[in-house]
Motif scaffolding. Sequence first.
Motif, PDB file in Angstrom:
ATOM      1  N   LYS A  51     -13.741  -2.196   6.350  1.00 23.73           N
ATOM      2  CA  LYS A  51     -13.039  -2.786   7.330  1.00 23.73           C
ATOM      3  C   LYS A  51     -11.505  -2.756   6.812  1.00 23.73           C
ATOM      4  CE  LYS A  51     -12.685  -7.430   5.326  1.00 23.73           C
ATOM      5  NZ  LYS A  51     -13.065  -9.017   5.674  1.00 23.73           N
ATOM      6  N   ILE A  52     -10.569  -3.019   7.761  1.00 22.33           N
ATOM      7  CA  ILE A  52      -8.992  -2.575   7.653  1.00 22.33           C
ATOM      8  C   ILE A  52      -8.727  -3.942   7.060  1.00 22.33           C
ATOM      9  CG2 ILE A  52      -6.814  -2.094   8.409  1.00 22.33           C
ATOM     10  CD1 ILE A  52      -8.564   0.244   8.002  1.00 22.33           C
ATOM     11  N   LYS A  53      -7.928  -4.267   6.405  1.00 21.65           N
ATOM     12  CA  LYS A  53      -7.209  -5.541   5.677  1.00 21.65           C
ATOM     13  C   LYS A  53      -5.761  -5.081   5.777  1.00 21.65           C
ATOM     14  CE  LYS A  53     -10.048  -7.658   2.424  1.00 21.65           C
ATOM     15  NZ  LYS A  53     -10.084  -8.574   1.018  1.00 21.65           N
ATOM     16  N   ASP A  54      -4.999  -6.075   6.469  1.00 22.28           N
ATOM     17  CA  ASP A  54      -3.672  -5.938   6.747  1.00 22.28           C
ATOM     18  C   ASP A  54      -2.778  -7.005   5.734  1.00 22.28           C
ATOM     19  OD1 ASP A  54      -3.519  -4.727   9.162  1.00 22.28           O
ATOM     20  OD2 ASP A  54      -4.233  -6.529  10.221  1.00 22.28           O
ATOM     21  N   TYR A  55      -1.767  -5.963   5.013  1.00 22.03           N
ATOM     22  CA  TYR A  55      -0.965  -6.888   4.055  1.00 22.03           C
ATOM     23  C   TYR A  55       0.339  -6.849   4.558  1.00 22.03           C
ATOM     24  CZ  TYR A  55      -5.157  -5.789   1.027  1.00 22.03           C
ATOM     25  OH  TYR A  55      -6.606  -5.723   0.327  1.00 22.03           O
ATOM     26  N   GLY A  56       1.014  -8.065   4.414  1.00 23.19           N
ATOM     27  CA  GLY A  56       2.256  -8.276   4.797  1.00 23.19           C
ATOM     28  C   GLY A  56       3.359  -7.711   3.815  1.00 23.19           C
ATOM     29  N   GLY A  57       4.358  -7.319   4.318  1.00 21.14           N
ATOM     30  CA  GLY A  57       5.749  -6.970   3.454  1.00 21.14           C
ATOM     31  C   GLY A  57       6.123  -7.832   2.339  1.00 21.14           C
ATOM     32  N   TYR A  58       6.721  -7.589   1.448  1.00 22.70           N
ATOM     33  CA  TYR A  58       7.106  -8.369   0.551  1.00 22.70           C
ATOM     34  C   TYR A  58       8.359  -7.604  -0.534  1.00 22.70           C
ATOM     35  CZ  TYR A  58       4.087  -5.698  -2.591  1.00 22.70           C
ATOM     36  OH  TYR A  58       3.586  -4.504  -3.257  1.00 22.70           O
ATOM     37  N   SER A  59       8.943  -8.613  -1.050  1.00 23.13           N
ATOM     38  CA  SER A  59      10.144  -8.033  -1.928  1.00 23.13           C
ATOM     39  C   SER A  59       9.500  -7.678  -3.448  1.00 23.13           C
ATOM     40  CB  SER A  59      11.215  -8.773  -2.192  1.00 23.13           C
ATOM     41  OG  SER A  59      11.957  -8.944  -0.937  1.00 23.13           O
ATOM     42  N   GLY A  60       9.548  -6.420  -3.785  1.00 17.20           N
ATOM     43  CA  GLY A  60       9.013  -6.079  -5.130  1.00 17.20           C
ATOM     44  C   GLY A  60       9.951  -5.694  -5.992  1.00 17.20           C
ATOM     45  N   ARG A  61       9.740  -5.234  -7.405  1.00 15.69           N
ATOM     46  CA  ARG A  61      10.678  -4.756  -8.410  1.00 15.69           C
ATOM     47  C   ARG A  61      10.280  -3.381  -8.713  1.00 15.69           C
ATOM     48  NH1 ARG A  61      14.444  -7.777 -11.000  1.00 15.69           N
ATOM     49  NH2 ARG A  61      13.535  -9.542 -10.342  1.00 15.69           N
ATOM     50  N   ASN A  62      11.086  -2.339  -8.759  1.00  9.65           N
ATOM     51  CA  ASN A  62      10.937  -1.122  -9.298  1.00  9.65           C
ATOM     52  C   ASN A  62      10.705  -1.235 -10.904  1.00  9.65           C
ATOM     53  OD1 ASN A  62      11.014   1.412 -10.340  1.00  9.65           O
ATOM     54  ND2 ASN A  62      12.210   2.289  -8.823  1.00  9.65           N
ATOM     55  N   PRO A  63       9.410  -1.072 -11.363  1.00 13.30           N
ATOM     56  CA  PRO A  63       9.251  -1.211 -12.656  1.00 13.30           C
ATOM     57  C   PRO A  63      10.210  -0.197 -13.595  1.00 13.30           C
ATOM     58  CG  PRO A  63       7.371   0.096 -11.740  1.00 13.30           C
ATOM     59  CD  PRO A  63       8.121  -0.421 -10.767  1.00 13.30           C
ATOM     60  N   THR A  65      13.220   0.747 -12.970  1.00  9.49           N
ATOM     61  CA  THR A  65      14.920   0.510 -12.784  1.00  9.49           C
ATOM     62  C   THR A  65      15.194  -0.725 -12.951  1.00  9.49           C
ATOM     63  OG1 THR A  65      15.023   0.695 -10.453  1.00  9.49           O
ATOM     64  CG2 THR A  65      15.476   2.817 -11.492  1.00  9.49           C
ATOM     65  N   GLY A  66      13.947  -1.664 -12.531  1.00 10.83           N
ATOM     66  CA  GLY A  66      14.166  -3.342 -12.442  1.00 10.83           C
ATOM     67  C   GLY A  66      14.901  -3.590 -11.067  1.00 10.83           C
ATOM     68  N   LYS A  67      15.148  -2.620 -10.156  1.00  7.93           N
ATOM     69  CA  LYS A  67      15.982  -2.901  -8.867  1.00  7.93           C
ATOM     70  C   LYS A  67      15.003  -3.398  -7.763  1.00  7.93           C
ATOM     71  CE  LYS A  67      18.114  -0.619  -5.094  1.00  7.93           C
ATOM     72  NZ  LYS A  67      18.736   0.663  -4.846  1.00  7.93           N
ATOM     73  N   MET A  68      15.202  -4.426  -7.246  1.00  8.81           N
ATOM     74  CA  MET A  68      14.565  -5.056  -5.866  1.00  8.81           C
ATOM     75  C   MET A  68      14.459  -4.186  -5.099  1.00  8.81           C
ATOM     76  SD  MET A  68      13.700  -7.932  -7.065  1.00  8.81           S
ATOM     77  CE  MET A  68      13.164  -9.058  -5.669  1.00  8.81           C
ATOM     78  N   VAL A  69      13.135  -3.914  -4.482  1.00  7.30           N
ATOM     79  CA  VAL A  69      12.960  -3.092  -3.209  1.00  7.30           C
ATOM     80  C   VAL A  69      12.012  -3.875  -2.242  1.00  7.30           C
ATOM     81  CG1 VAL A  69      13.085  -0.972  -4.700  1.00  7.30           C
ATOM     82  CG2 VAL A  69      10.905  -2.273  -4.428  1.00  7.30           C
ATOM     83  N   ASP A  70      12.155  -3.620  -1.000  1.00  2.36           N
ATOM     84  CA  ASP A  70      11.408  -4.094  -0.210  1.00  2.36           C
ATOM     85  C   ASP A  70      10.096  -3.251   0.168  1.00  2.36           C
ATOM     86  OD1 ASP A  70      13.100  -6.244   0.562  1.00  2.36           O
ATOM     87  OD2 ASP A  70      14.201  -5.267   1.828  1.00  2.36           O
ATOM     88  N   VAL A  71       8.930  -3.920   0.219  1.00  2.00           N
ATOM     89  CA  VAL A  71       7.750  -3.272   0.344  1.00  2.00           C
ATOM     90  C   VAL A  71       7.315  -3.437   1.624  1.00  2.00           C
ATOM     91  CG1 VAL A  71       5.432  -2.953  -0.432  1.00  2.00           C
ATOM     92  CG2 VAL A  71       6.967  -3.533  -2.085  1.00  2.00           C
ATOM     93  N   GLU A  72       6.976  -2.389   2.502  1.00  2.97           N
ATOM     94  CA  GLU A  72       6.665  -2.526   3.729  1.00  2.97           C
ATOM     95  C   GLU A  72       5.204  -2.973   4.212  1.00  2.97           C
ATOM     96  OE1 GLU A  72       8.455  -1.693   6.457  1.00  2.97           O
ATOM     97  OE2 GLU A  72      10.137  -1.494   4.941  1.00  2.97           O
ATOM     98  N   PRO A  73       5.183  -3.658   5.132  1.00  3.73           N
ATOM     99  CA  PRO A  73       3.646  -4.144   5.591  1.00  3.73           C
ATOM    100  C   PRO A  73       2.653  -2.867   5.547  1.00  3.73           C
ATOM    101  CG  PRO A  73       5.305  -5.203   6.941  1.00  3.73           C
ATOM    102  CD  PRO A  73       5.911  -3.985   6.397  1.00  3.73           C
ATOM    103  N   LYS A  74       1.497  -2.999   5.107  1.00  2.00           N
ATOM    104  CA  LYS A  74       0.477  -1.941   5.366  1.00  2.00           C
ATOM    105  C   LYS A  74      -1.106  -2.361   5.738  1.00  2.00           C
ATOM    106  CE  LYS A  74       0.514  -2.189   0.311  1.00  2.00           C
ATOM    107  NZ  LYS A  74       1.071  -1.560  -0.680  1.00  2.00           N
ATOM    108  N   ARG A  75      -1.678  -1.357   6.135  1.00  2.00           N
ATOM    109  CA  ARG A  75      -3.245  -1.524   6.451  1.00  2.00           C
ATOM    110  C   ARG A  75      -4.020  -0.731   5.639  1.00  2.00           C
ATOM    111  NH1 ARG A  75      -4.153  -0.344  12.381  1.00  2.00           N
ATOM    112  NH2 ARG A  75      -5.834  -1.791  12.017  1.00  2.00           N
ATOM    113  N   LEU A  76      -4.872  -1.262   4.753  1.00  2.00           N
ATOM    114  CA  LEU A  76      -5.710  -0.559   3.747  1.00  2.00           C
ATOM    115  C   LEU A  76      -7.185  -0.683   4.047  1.00  2.00           C
ATOM    116  CD1 LEU A  76      -3.682  -1.433   0.551  1.00  2.00           C
ATOM    117  CD2 LEU A  76      -3.529   0.885   2.019  1.00  2.00           C
ATOM    118  N   PRO A  77      -7.872   0.442   3.697  1.00  2.00           N
ATOM    119  CA  PRO A  77      -9.318   0.248   4.082  1.00  2.00           C
ATOM    120  C   PRO A  77      -9.949  -0.577   2.815  1.00  2.00           C
ATOM    121  CG  PRO A  77      -8.973   2.230   3.125  1.00  2.00           C
ATOM    122  CD  PRO A  77      -7.507   1.782   3.503  1.00  2.00           C
TER     123      PRO A  77
END
Length: 93
Positions: A51-63, A65-77
Amino acid sequence: MNKSELIRTLSEETNIPIEEATIVVNTFIDNMKDSLLAGDRVEIRGFGSFKIKDYGGYSGRNPKTGKMVDVEPKRLPFFRAGKELKEFLNEQQ
């Protein structure tokens, strides 16, 4: 086992040409992808379900550089093994 090995095994076990086995495997996979894309669940009795699971976007950190990045919503099997497959694997130990 990869796709080529699956095609070869299907061809050998059913005595059909590689070209026909390729069509069968590709048709099977394409139909599974189409069903998942349509939001349907794909169940293969005795094996498992996809099945497909939907994951919402979130704010993450680039491991790096440590810089904050926005992670887009995605659909994964997502695959869940069926009861018969789990039992088969545990009996083979």
